[in-house]
Design a protein around this motif. Structure first.
Motif, PDB file in Angstrom:
ATOM      1  N   TYR A 291      11.745   6.454   5.946  1.00 18.36           N
ATOM      2  CA  TYR A 291      10.819   7.065   4.991  1.00 18.36           C
ATOM      3  C   TYR A 291       9.727   7.818   5.733  1.00 18.36           C
ATOM      4  CZ  TYR A 291      13.281   3.975   1.890  1.00 18.36           C
ATOM      5  OH  TYR A 291      14.280   3.332   1.201  1.00 18.36           O
ATOM      6  N   ARG A 292       9.391   8.985   5.194  1.00 18.48           N
ATOM      7  CA  ARG A 292       8.286   9.764   5.736  1.00 18.48           C
ATOM      8  C   ARG A 292       6.965   9.072   5.400  1.00 18.48           C
ATOM      9  NH1 ARG A 292      10.120  15.032   7.163  1.00 18.48           N
ATOM     10  NH2 ARG A 292      12.253  15.353   6.458  1.00 18.48           N
ATOM     11  N   GLY A 293       5.911   9.515   6.054  1.00 15.63           N
ATOM     12  CA  GLY A 293       4.598   8.899   5.890  1.00 15.63           C
ATOM     13  C   GLY A 293       4.128   8.721   4.456  1.00 15.63           C
ATOM     14  N   PRO A 294       4.168   9.777   3.608  1.00 11.93           N
ATOM     15  CA  PRO A 294       3.679   9.612   2.237  1.00 11.93           C
ATOM     16  C   PRO A 294       4.439   8.535   1.443  1.00 11.93           C
ATOM     17  CG  PRO A 294       3.799  11.932   2.788  1.00 11.93           C
ATOM     18  CD  PRO A 294       4.457  11.190   3.923  1.00 11.93           C
ATOM     19  N   ALA A 295       5.758   8.463   1.635  1.00 12.06           N
ATOM     20  CA  ALA A 295       6.542   7.437   0.937  1.00 12.06           C
ATOM     21  C   ALA A 295       6.193   6.050   1.466  1.00 12.06           C
ATOM     22  CB  ALA A 295       8.043   7.701   1.101  1.00 12.06           C
ATOM     23  N   ALA A 296       6.003   5.934   2.779  1.00 15.39           N
ATOM     24  CA  ALA A 296       5.614   4.652   3.369  1.00 15.39           C
ATOM     25  C   ALA A 296       4.264   4.201   2.809  1.00 15.39           C
ATOM     26  CB  ALA A 296       5.559   4.760   4.890  1.00 15.39           C
ATOM     27  N   CYS A 297       3.343   5.149   2.657  1.00 16.30           N
ATOM     28  CA  CYS A 297       2.025   4.828   2.086  1.00 16.30           C
ATOM     29  C   CYS A 297       2.151   4.298   0.665  1.00 16.30           C
ATOM     30  CB  CYS A 297       1.125   6.060   2.073  1.00 16.30           C
ATOM     31  SG  CYS A 297       0.576   6.586   3.686  1.00 16.30           S
ATOM     32  N   MET A 298       2.927   4.996  -0.152  1.00 17.31           N
ATOM     33  CA  MET A 298       3.090   4.567  -1.547  1.00 17.31           C
ATOM     34  C   MET A 298       3.697   3.173  -1.630  1.00 17.31           C
ATOM     35  SD  MET A 298       4.269   7.994  -3.568  1.00 17.31           S
ATOM     36  CE  MET A 298       4.270   7.155  -5.131  1.00 17.31           C
TER      37      MET A 298
ATOM     38  N   ARG B 280      11.635  -2.308   7.733  1.00 17.90           N
ATOM     39  CA  ARG B 280      10.878  -3.311   8.482  1.00 17.90           C
ATOM     40  C   ARG B 280       9.450  -2.842   8.746  1.00 17.90           C
ATOM     41  NH1 ARG B 280      12.403  -7.154  12.524  1.00 17.90           N
ATOM     42  NH2 ARG B 280      10.696  -7.508  13.951  1.00 17.90           N
ATOM     43  N   ASP B 281       9.291  -1.571   9.165  1.00 18.12           N
ATOM     44  CA  ASP B 281       7.961  -1.015   9.423  1.00 18.12           C
ATOM     45  C   ASP B 281       7.091  -1.097   8.173  1.00 18.12           C
ATOM     46  OD1 ASP B 281       8.910  -0.231  11.978  1.00 18.12           O
ATOM     47  OD2 ASP B 281       9.398   1.791  11.272  1.00 18.12           O
ATOM     48  N   ILE B 282       7.677  -0.716   7.038  1.00 13.82           N
ATOM     49  CA  ILE B 282       6.903  -0.690   5.787  1.00 13.82           C
ATOM     50  C   ILE B 282       6.575  -2.112   5.341  1.00 13.82           C
ATOM     51  CG2 ILE B 282       6.862   0.093   3.384  1.00 13.82           C
ATOM     52  CD1 ILE B 282       8.743   2.391   4.275  1.00 13.82           C
ATOM     53  N   LEU B 283       7.475  -3.047   5.556  1.00  7.23           N
ATOM     54  CA  LEU B 283       7.187  -4.458   5.255  1.00  7.23           C
ATOM     55  C   LEU B 283       5.974  -4.919   6.050  1.00  7.23           C
ATOM     56  CD1 LEU B 283       8.168  -7.143   3.872  1.00  7.23           C
ATOM     57  CD2 LEU B 283       9.401  -7.589   5.994  1.00  7.23           C
ATOM     58  N   ILE B 284       5.942  -4.574   7.329  1.00  8.38           N
ATOM     59  CA  ILE B 284       4.814  -4.980   8.171  1.00  8.38           C
ATOM     60  C   ILE B 284       3.537  -4.254   7.739  1.00  8.38           C
ATOM     61  CG2 ILE B 284       3.900  -4.974  10.536  1.00  8.38           C
ATOM     62  CD1 ILE B 284       6.801  -5.566  11.473  1.00  8.38           C
ATOM     63  N   LEU B 285       3.641  -2.978   7.354  1.00 10.27           N
ATOM     64  CA  LEU B 285       2.472  -2.261   6.830  1.00 10.27           C
ATOM     65  C   LEU B 285       1.887  -2.978   5.614  1.00 10.27           C
ATOM     66  CD1 LEU B 285       3.724   1.450   6.971  1.00 10.27           C
ATOM     67  CD2 LEU B 285       1.817   0.489   8.298  1.00 10.27           C
ATOM     68  N   LYS B 286       2.761  -3.410   4.730  1.00 11.53           N
ATOM     69  CA  LYS B 286       2.327  -4.098   3.503  1.00 11.53           C
ATOM     70  C   LYS B 286       1.653  -5.433   3.833  1.00 11.53           C
ATOM     71  CE  LYS B 286       4.288  -4.682  -1.130  1.00 11.53           C
ATOM     72  NZ  LYS B 286       3.528  -3.642  -1.839  1.00 11.53           N
ATOM     73  N   VAL B 287       2.169  -6.135   4.819  1.00 11.05           N
ATOM     74  CA  VAL B 287       1.575  -7.405   5.248  1.00 11.05           C
ATOM     75  C   VAL B 287       0.202  -7.147   5.884  1.00 11.05           C
ATOM     76  CG1 VAL B 287       1.798  -9.321   6.891  1.00 11.05           C
ATOM     77  CG2 VAL B 287       3.756  -8.633   5.497  1.00 11.05           C
ATOM     78  N   VAL B 288       0.100  -6.113   6.714  1.00 13.89           N
ATOM     79  CA  VAL B 288      -1.188  -5.764   7.329  1.00 13.89           C
ATOM     80  C   VAL B 288      -2.223  -5.483   6.248  1.00 13.89           C
ATOM     81  CG1 VAL B 288      -2.406  -3.991   8.680  1.00 13.89           C
ATOM     82  CG2 VAL B 288      -0.238  -4.930   9.509  1.00 13.89           C
ATOM     83  N   LYS B 289      -1.833  -4.716   5.239  1.00 10.74           N
ATOM     84  CA  LYS B 289      -2.756  -4.395   4.132  1.00 10.74           C
ATOM     85  C   LYS B 289      -3.243  -5.658   3.447  1.00 10.74           C
ATOM     86  CE  LYS B 289      -4.239  -1.762   0.538  1.00 10.74           C
ATOM     87  NZ  LYS B 289      -5.274  -2.515  -0.106  1.00 10.74           N
ATOM     88  N   ARG B 290      -2.325  -6.584   3.183  1.00 15.76           N
ATOM     89  CA  ARG B 290      -2.722  -7.836   2.509  1.00 15.76           C
ATOM     90  C   ARG B 290      -3.643  -8.671   3.384  1.00 15.76           C
ATOM     91  NH1 ARG B 290       2.306  -9.723  -1.301  1.00 15.76           N
ATOM     92  NH2 ARG B 290       2.299  -7.804  -2.515  1.00 15.76           N
ATOM     93  N   LEU B 291      -3.369  -8.729   4.660  1.00 20.25           N
ATOM     94  CA  LEU B 291      -4.232  -9.496   5.562  1.00 20.25           C
ATOM     95  C   LEU B 291      -5.623  -8.862   5.638  1.00 20.25           C
ATOM     96  CD1 LEU B 291      -1.705 -10.337   8.425  1.00 20.25           C
ATOM     97  CD2 LEU B 291      -2.698 -11.947   6.796  1.00 20.25           C
ATOM     98  N   LEU B 292      -5.689  -7.530   5.719  1.00 15.60           N
ATOM     99  CA  LEU B 292      -6.984  -6.848   5.727  1.00 15.60           C
ATOM    100  C   LEU B 292      -7.754  -7.111   4.443  1.00 15.60           C
ATOM    101  CD1 LEU B 292      -6.272  -3.347   7.303  1.00 15.60           C
ATOM    102  CD2 LEU B 292      -7.826  -5.086   8.171  1.00 15.60           C
TER     103      LEU B 292
END
Length: 198
Positions: free
Chosen positions: A38-45, A82-94
């Motif tokens: 996924y490109r950046g904008p889709a990963a963000c969403m 996997r990258d997006i899963l980790i992004l989502k976890v980082v967001k929740r931890l923050l």
């Protein structure tokens, strides 16, 4: 009530609390959606973050895109599931106030795990440190011991992400991501063992 009865009641209460919060996650992952990037904008969403956060985390190497597109420009990378899963976890931890240093430790730990293993992990925190749990008993032990203030069951995050990504456009991947080898001596597991024995 005797001390043994109190301890038993305290444990039942911890099990009930963990169940209510959805932390006793034992997801059975059948298919891994690793053939699409996924490109950046889709990963963000999908991760629920801003493009600015995504860019900053990539530049600081917290979470970088790890997949490549066949025939794409050299150096053009896509975000894998996997990258997006980790992004989502980082967001929740923050969002829960965990320090960036602790989040980096958690992300490094998650990178050591095979993608399929991530669905079996629950990250627990006392607001300062992050601990990994791979069984319902470990979650209950942390809650019962007072270390588990909140938690994130990655299996639930995985299922949410699958639903989000179905709605978004992805690109076929070239190189498949290589599953990480399990790392038994990781920092989060060591901390959990220290809390239990110390």
């Amino acid at each position: 009530m005797s001390g043994k009865q109190k301890a038993s009641e305290h444990r039942r209460s911890a099990v009930r609390l963990a169940g209510e919060q959805g932390l006793l996650c034992e997801e059975d992952v059948v298919g891994l959606p690793m053939d699409v990037g996924y490109r950046g904008p889709a990963a963000c969403m999908a991760a629920g973050i801003t493009y600015r956060q995504l860019d900053y985390w990539a530049r600081t190497r917290l979470v970088e895109p790890s997949a490549s597109m066949p025939g794409g420009p050299p150096g053009h990378r896509l975000y894998s599931f996997r990258d997006i899963l980790i992004l989502k976890v980082v967001k929740r931890l923050l969002d829960t106030g965990i320090s960036l240093q602790q989040i980096r430790t958690a992300v490094e730990h998650l990178r050591q795990r095979a993608t399929a293993d991530l669905a079996q992990i629950t990250l627990m925190s006392d607001g300062v440190s992050v601990y990994e749990c791979t069984s319902p008993g470990e979650v209950v032990d942390l809650i019962q011991g007072g270390q588990g203030v909140f938690g994130i069951a990655l299996g639930r995050v995985w299922r949410e992400l699958e639903g989000s990504l179905k709605e978004l456009h992805g690109e076929p991947l070239g190189e498949q991501e290589r599953p990480a080898e399990p790392h038994p001596g990781d920092e989060l597991a060591r901390r959990r063992r220290q809390r239990r024995t110390g």
